[in-house]
Structure formats: C-alpha cells, structure tokens
Design an enzyme around this catalytic site. Structure first.
Site, mmCIF file in Angstrom:
data_model
loop_
_atom_site.group_PDB
_atom_site.id
_atom_site.type_symbol
_atom_site.label_atom_id
_atom_site.label_comp_id
_atom_site.label_asym_id
_atom_site.label_seq_id
_atom_site.Cartn_x
_atom_site.Cartn_y
_atom_site.Cartn_z
ATOM 1 N N TYR A 1 -10.247 15.223 -9.725
ATOM 2 C CA TYR A 1 -9.613 14.453 -10.926
ATOM 3 C C TYR A 1 -8.787 15.509 -11.571
ATOM 4 O O TYR A 1 -7.685 15.311 -11.995
ATOM 5 C CB TYR A 1 -10.631 13.805 -11.683
ATOM 6 C CG TYR A 1 -10.112 13.072 -12.690
ATOM 7 C CD1 TYR A 1 -10.014 11.615 -12.604
ATOM 8 C CD2 TYR A 1 -9.744 13.332 -14.284
ATOM 9 C CE1 TYR A 1 -8.966 10.751 -13.627
ATOM 10 C CE2 TYR A 1 -9.153 12.444 -15.176
ATOM 11 C CZ TYR A 1 -9.097 11.435 -14.807
ATOM 12 O OH TYR A 1 -8.347 10.309 -15.797
ATOM 13 N N LYS B 1 -4.763 14.939 -11.972
ATOM 14 C CA LYS B 1 -3.619 14.813 -13.138
ATOM 15 C C LYS B 1 -2.911 15.798 -13.466
ATOM 16 O O LYS B 1 -1.710 15.587 -13.664
ATOM 17 C CB LYS B 1 -4.618 14.709 -14.407
ATOM 18 C CG LYS B 1 -5.638 13.397 -13.988
ATOM 19 C CD LYS B 1 -4.769 12.140 -13.524
ATOM 20 C CE LYS B 1 -5.819 10.761 -13.434
ATOM 21 N NZ LYS B 1 -4.922 9.705 -12.941
ATOM 22 N N ASP C 1 0.690 -1.003 -0.049
ATOM 23 C CA ASP C 1 -0.038 0.116 0.081
ATOM 24 C C ASP C 1 0.896 1.126 -0.031
ATOM 25 O O ASP C 1 1.687 1.423 0.963
ATOM 26 C CB ASP C 1 -0.881 0.122 1.452
ATOM 27 C CG ASP C 1 -2.047 1.153 1.316
ATOM 28 O OD1 ASP C 1 -1.662 2.081 0.419
ATOM 29 O OD2 ASP C 1 -2.759 1.140 2.144
#
Length: 304
Positions: free
Chosen positions: A174, A178, A74
C-alpha cells in the site's frame, strides 16, 4: 446555472464509486461531458464485489447537468484502453481532462504485517491495480489530450507527497502504491509541460466512501455517529469534496501553476472557495498534523 466546463471532455478512469464517482459527477455539474469507466456494470461485478455500477455514475453525471457516458473497461488491458480512447476521439475529437483514479485493491491489502509475511500474489496485484492501470491509461490517452494546450491530468491517490514521505502506510505494498501515484503526477508534469498541459497528484482527506460508511455502520444521513467508534471521523469528508477540487482545477485558466504539485482537497478549498455538501471546508491534512499526530482529542473546531 454555472457551467464553466461546457464543451470540456473528461475521462474519469475508475469512476464506479467513491472519489472517482463524485469526481465524474462534479465535472458534470460544471457542464462537462464525462466518460466514466470501471469494471462493475449492471450485468457484472468486479472482484470488489460491490453494488455500485458505472451506469449509475453516468446517470448521476447527466442528472447533475453534464453528459455522462459509461464504458466498461479493465484498465489493465491495453487493448480495452486503446479502444476506449479511440472511441473518445471518434465521438468527441478531443480530451481535456484525464483523471486516473483506478484502485480496486482494498480486499487485497494485509495491514500491519512486514513484507516477509505479506502474500506476494495479492501484493503484486495491488501494485498492478494502483500503478500499471494509471500508466496504461496515460499511455493511450495522453496523445489525444496533448492535441490541445490546457489539458489536465489528475492522479488520485491517498496522502500528499509530504505525508507519504514521512509516514509508513501500514503495508509495504500500500505504501509503495500511494507513493507511486504521487510520483506519477510529478513525472507526467515534466512530460506534459512542453505541450502546455498540466499534471498534478491529488488526495482527498478522510473519505466517506460507500465502503467507509458501511465500515462504521452509518449512512450519509447520520455519518457523525461514526465518531462514537472513531472520534476523528468528525473530520471526514464526502467524495463530492475532492470532486469539486478537480472541477475547480479544470475550470482554472491558470491551472499550470499547480503543475507537478501534490495537492489535497482541503488545501484547494482554501484557494478556490468550494465547500463540501454541508457547506464546510474540512482540512484533513492540517488536522492530522496538528491534532491526530500529536495525540490530541478529536476536535474539528477551526478545521472545517
């Protein structure tokens, strides 16, 4: 067999499926030893709740001609990442390629809603998965990578800097995720240059990931049928295409020319000459600007 990366040690963080899986496989096909990490194993699934596993990825790497090593990690847990890098050091004594491809936030995204209608917990979890994981991994891995000049860091995202600077990505979280990945490629390039190492940001085009194929109700064998629902799907590419882009970068002795750049699979294919599995060279970034954005009918002629 052409094995330009024999002796190369790579870590692909986030190699369970999609781009990460095929980046690992294509590095293996070029002869590399690849540590493939992720949270989904044959014993336990991550919150993505998908069937692909890191063990399968490692087996595909080995079958392609490399050495695949699956490690459950993780990447939000610093101690797990520290242990991973210590293991690579103990077993290999070097790290030549780091690919930060951790994502896993698809189920968390709320599309086309303003920030005041976004669920904050899911949004911040998205940023942690997309950004914190990359920083944590670089924090522990880069001291090993810079021991030898020529190391390569690839930050895998969605959209080039040029694209993301001009396009709203349909969700503030989002969008921010990005843009941040591209910036990480740029920032790390400045920090790595004095050590003779290179960092880039890299995006695939429209990726025919396992999840995307399922979304359109197709398989890789009949993927073109997806164009019946979305005509521009004719320009999609397999994850192997971006995988071959990473392998080409890693094998390029002059890779430092790309330091700090935001790159795309289609553009690199024009430089290095690799193809997708069907022999084509889809150039999604150019197609988007010249066909999709102006609202023209779908037509891949001249773009793949």
């Amino acid at each position: 067999m052409n094995s330009p990366l024999t002796g190369t040690v790579a870590l692909v963080a986030g190699a369970t499926r999609g781009a990460g899986r095929q980046i690992a496989v294509q590095l293996g096909a070029a002869g590399a030893t690849v540590y493939a990490t992720g949270r989904t194993t044959r014993e336990r699934r991550s919150e993505m709740d998908r069937p692909e596993t890191i063990e399968e990825t490692a087996e595909l790497v080995t079958a392609a001609g490399g050495t695949g090593i699956a490690v459950a990690v993780d990447h939000l847990d610093p101690e797990q990442v520290r242990a991973l890098v210590e293991r690579i050091d103990a077993e290999q004594g070097r790290l030549d390629v780091l690919v930060n491809d951790v994502w896993g936030a698809d189920p968390l995204i709320t599309w086309e809603k303003p920030v005041w209608e976004q669920p904050l917990d899911a949004g911040f979890r998205t940023l942690r998965l997309a950004v914190d994981t990359h920083i944590i991994t670089s924090h522990f891995a880069l001291p090993l990578l810079i021991r030898n000049p020529g190391g390569l860091v690839v930050e895998v995202g969605d959209g080039t800097k040029e694209h993301n600077d001009s396009e709203y990505r349909l969700s503030v979280f989002y969008d921010l995720a990005k843009v941040s990945v591209n910036r990480l490629g740029f920032s790390q390039a400045h920090e790595l240059a004095p050590h003779g190492c290179t960092a880039v940001a890299l995006t695939p085009g429209w990726l025919r990931s396992e999840a995307m194929l399922e979304h359109y109700g197709v398989t890789e064998a009949n993927w073109r049928d997806g164009a019946k629902t979305e005509p521009h799907f004719v320009m999609s590419e397999t994850p192997a295409f971006v995988g071959r882009a990473v392998a080409a970068l890693a094998a390029d002795p002059d890779r430092a020319r790309w330091n700090g750049k935001s790159l795309d699979s289609g553009g690199l294919a024009q430089v290095y000459g690799f193809t997708d599995v069907d022999g084509s060279r889809p150039h999604w970034a150019r197609y988007y600007e010249e066909v999709v954005k102006p609202g023209k009918p779908a037509d891949p002629d001249g773009y793949r």
